[in-house]
Design an enzyme around this catalytic site. Structure first.
Site, PDB file in Angstrom:
ATOM      1  CG  ASP A 153      -5.891 -89.390 -33.688  1.00 25.18           C
ATOM      2  OD1 ASP A 153      -6.378 -90.151 -34.634  1.00 25.18           O
ATOM      3  OD2 ASP A 153      -4.741 -89.418 -33.277  1.00 25.18           O
TER       4      ASP A 153
ATOM      5  CG  ASP B 172      -3.789 -95.310 -34.300  1.00 23.23           C
ATOM      6  OD1 ASP B 172      -4.160 -96.540 -34.353  1.00 23.23           O
ATOM      7  OD2 ASP B 172      -4.823 -94.528 -34.209  1.00 23.23           O
TER       8      ASP B 172
ATOM      9  CG  ASP C 127      10.768 -94.986 -45.144  1.00 17.88           C
ATOM     10  OD1 ASP C 127      11.702 -94.664 -45.662  1.00 17.88           O
ATOM     11  OD2 ASP C 127       9.669 -94.874 -45.868  1.00 17.88           O
TER      12      ASP C 127
ATOM     13  CG  ASP D 194      13.576 -90.966 -47.928  1.00 22.05           C
ATOM     14  OD1 ASP D 194      12.608 -91.305 -48.725  1.00 22.05           O
ATOM     15  OD2 ASP D 194      13.975 -89.618 -47.864  1.00 22.05           O
TER      16      ASP D 194
ATOM     17  CD  GLU E 234      12.676 -92.705 -52.754  1.00 22.52           C
ATOM     18  OE1 GLU E 234      11.665 -92.229 -53.352  1.00 22.52           O
ATOM     19  OE2 GLU E 234      13.305 -92.249 -51.911  1.00 22.52           O
TER      20      GLU E 234
ATOM     21  CG  HIS F 121       4.747 -92.847 -49.827  1.00 22.41           C
ATOM     22  ND1 HIS F 121       5.948 -93.873 -50.208  1.00 22.41           N
ATOM     23  CD2 HIS F 121       5.819 -91.766 -49.538  1.00 22.41           C
ATOM     24  CE1 HIS F 121       6.977 -93.398 -49.885  1.00 22.41           C
ATOM     25  NE2 HIS F 121       7.044 -92.117 -49.557  1.00 22.41           N
ATOM     26  CG  ASP F 122       6.803 -90.781 -52.872  1.00 23.98           C
ATOM     27  OD1 ASP F 122       6.403 -89.918 -51.979  1.00 23.98           O
ATOM     28  OD2 ASP F 122       8.130 -90.893 -52.535  1.00 23.98           O
TER      29      ASP F 122
HETATM   30  C1  GLC Z   1      11.375 -89.850 -50.719  1.00 23.83           C
HETATM   31  C2  GLC Z   1       9.984 -90.369 -49.972  1.00 23.83           C
HETATM   32  C3  GLC Z   1       9.125 -89.036 -50.292  1.00 23.83           C
HETATM   33  C4  GLC Z   1       9.676 -87.966 -49.554  1.00 23.83           C
HETATM   34  C5  GLC Z   1      11.256 -87.704 -50.143  1.00 23.83           C
HETATM   35  C6  GLC Z   1      12.067 -86.743 -49.229  1.00 23.83           C
HETATM   36  O1  GLC Z   1      11.217 -89.746 -51.984  1.00 23.83           O
HETATM   37  O2  GLC Z   1       9.564 -91.383 -50.669  1.00 23.83           O
HETATM   38  O3  GLC Z   1       7.747 -89.116 -49.881  1.00 23.83           O
HETATM   39  O4  GLC Z   1       9.065 -86.591 -49.708  1.00 23.83           O
HETATM   40  O5  GLC Z   1      12.123 -88.665 -50.246  1.00 23.83           O
HETATM   41  O6  GLC Z   1      12.492 -87.482 -47.846  1.00 23.83           O
HETATM   42 CA    CA Z   2      -5.279 -92.134 -34.384  1.00 26.92          CA
END
Ligand code: GLC
Ligand code: CA
Length: 559
Positions: free
Chosen positions: A26, A30, A99, A200, A257, A333-334
């Site tokens: 898709d 996953d 997370d 987060d 974080e 990822h940020d």
């Molecule tokens: C954190 C995450 C980010 C998200 C933000 C709001 O900074 O790493 O990807 O957009 O929080 O949850």
């Molecule tokens: Ca998939």
């Protein structure tokens, strides 16, 4: 020195599930796809996997807007798939961190649906509702994702607070029932056997009493919310309660974080005897060279100066030594990709520079985090048009700064995004040179970086000199040498803008780490000839005083 905790010896590998491996065509990565790649992660040598959110979510912010904390988002699979993934990971000796996103929920969460029904609903106080002030927002706070941090709700004629997207209402941590509900969610996952949490924006949960206006740099329309909400007055108290009621009952690891936190703050939250969290993601070294126009904020156009980078990292190394524990990261990822950001993005030196950056980070004191694809030296996406972006932050920022406020022209903003957008990190994993890099047989949810035929796991696994095997060596050096884990940190030549060199000392041993951040030959003498052994370097036959472009070396002097 700190006691001997497993997470101090660990290396964490971060998986952004939607971009890792699709198993059913898709186009979306996953859980079963990830499961099929556990052997790869094990081969790298990582101990722990941190999974970005995989819970049910309307996906306004790629899963950071959770509508049900106890359900798996069907696009990632089922709870049974998760249980099997966890089992198999454990069988392979890999731990899994979830997370935990509890500064806010989705507006589709049951709690919020109830909360917005009426001012006397049982869940009203789960969120932060306020009356309008002079027919406007209750204060001047701006959202991290542009525009005001308040949204008016017709039904009950009040505003609710959302520090991020409109669909991400902030929870009211002042309400003890909210805290109990969060502890329950945590227990649900811990009782399944997960090995900890990445939390987060956890330093934003305690809002200042009275919700005062925030400063508005350069007459910005909205106030800089981070200046007033980060590290709030009840944060220590909330984290201690979390620790006492939940964390202390399990053998797990936690990393919070914390945008904007200082070393002094972080020693409070993670001090070896503070009974709160194990470590924190600080932001100092990834917030350098912001735009000189404060209203353009993080959007940066300038290469980071090495002396500033050294200063930022050294400050944390020195301040936390013996008191608390660092997390070490270039990427997640940020953040844009490290080779593009910190090593001039030159294809000629990509492999060497990726190894150099890895050396710089992995020989520091703390727990290193490797973000998927970093171990291959993956690069920024080099997008040229707005339509290529997917991230709400990038799209909103363009709308606000270019279209509404006309602070920059479109061309400049596209350059900022190409340098800094979070989408640079979110392109799918590059497994091989086949169609869509072996990520999916279908239509990928997000376009692949076009360089996957040259940069991919299959080729690197076949090449003993690849970035992958270099990461593997760094990880095993950490696992085999206590000095890498526990040694103190001694900064060398802080004003040298070309070389990042430091020493670590432990039980009479010394580790010397030298990294040339330029594309030139450079001569330096740190007494490297007096060391017993070159443990690792990214060139063969290197001369002792001349450092080639992006050269790295790690020396050991025995006790
Ligand atoms: C954190 C995450 C980010 C998200 C933000 C709001 O900074 O790493 O990807 O957009 O929080 O949850
Ligand atoms: Ca998939």
């Amino acid at each position: 020195m700190a006691s001997n905790n497993w997470w101090q010896h660990a290396v964490v590998y971060q998986v952004y599930p939607r971009s890792y491996q699709d198993s059913n065509g898709d186009g979306i990565g996953d859980l079963n796809g990830l499961r099929s790649r556990l052997a790869y992660i094990k081969k790298l040598g990582a101990d722990v996997i941190w999974l970005n959110p995989i819970y049910e979510s309307p996906d306004k912010d790629n899963g950071y807007d959770i509508s049900n904390y106890r359900k798996i988002n069907p696009m990632y699979g089922t709870m049974q798939d998760f249980d099997e993934l966890l089992d198999e990971a454990h069988n392979k000796g890999l731990k899994i961190l979830m997370d935990l996103v509890v500064n806010h929920t989705s507006d589709q969460a049951e709690w919020f649906k109830e909360s917005r029904k009426s001012t006397d609903n049982k869940f009203r106080d789960y969120y932060i509702w306020r009356d309008p002030k002079n027919n406007r927002e209750p204060n001047n706070w701006g959202s991290y994702f542009s525009g005001p941090a308040w949204k008016y709700d017709e039904k009950t004629k009040q505003y609710y607070l959302h520090l991020f997207e409109e669909g991400q209402p902030d929870l009211n941590w002042e309400n003890p029932a909210v805290r109990e509900s969060v502890w329950d969610i945590m227990r649900f996952w811990l009782d399944k056997g997960v090995d900890g949490f990445r939390m987060d924006v956890i330093n934003l949960i305690s809002k200042p009493a009275g919700l005062p206006d925030a400063p508005t740099p350069d007459n910005a329309v909205y106030g800089d919310v981070q200046a007033v909400v980060a590290d709030g007055h009840r944060l220590n108290e909330f984290l201690k309660e979390m620790n006492k009621k939940v964390l202390s009952k399990y053998d797990i690891m936690t990393v919070g974080e914390m945008p904007g936190s200082t070393p002094e703050d972080v020693i409070n939250y993670t001090g070896f005897d503070s009974h709160e969290l194990n470590m924190v993601f600080q932001f100092e070294h990834v917030s350098l060279s912001p735009n000189p126009n404060k209203r353009l904020g993080k959007w940066n156009d300038q290469p980071v100066k090495l002396v500033e980078l050294k200063h930022a990292l050294s400050r944390w190394q020195k301040a936390l030594d013996g008191k608390a524990w660092n997390s070490l990261y270039w990427n997640n990822h940020d953040q844009p990709r490290a080779v593009s950001r910190f090593a001039a993005d030159d294809p000629k030196y990509r492999v060497t520079a990726a190894k150099m950056l890895a050396t710089t980070l992995h020989m520091l004191q703390g727990t290193p985090y490797v973000y998927e694809g970093e171990e291959l030296g993956m690069t920024n996406a080099h997008y040229k048009q707005l339509s290529q972006y997917e991230d709400v932050e990038a799209i909103n920022a363009y709308k606000e700064l270019v279209e509404e406020e006309k602070l920059v022209d479109g061309k400049t903003m596209l350059r900022y995004l190409a340098n800094m957008s979070r989408d640079n990190a979110r392109t799918p994993m590059q497994w091989d040179a086949s169609a869509n890099a072996g990520f999916t047989n279908g239509e990928p949810w997000f376009a692949l970086n076009s360089n996957y035929p040259e940069i991919n796991a299959k080729d690197e696994l076949a090449d003993p000199d690849s970035v992958f095997y270099y990461y593997q060596k760094l990880i095993s050096l950490r696992h085999q040498n206590d000095i890498v884990v526990y040694g103190n940190y001694e900064e060398l030549d802080p004003e040298d803008n070309e070389v990042f060199a430091y020493r670590r000392n432990y039980k009479g041993q010394t580790l010397l780490v030298i990294n040339n951040f330029t594309n030139q030959n450079i001569e330096r003498d740190y007494g490297q000839e007096t060391y017993d052994k070159l443990l690792l370097g990214n060139y063969e036959n290197s001369n002792t005083k001349i450092f080639k472009p992006y050269e790295s070396r790690i020396y050991l002097k025995k006790a």
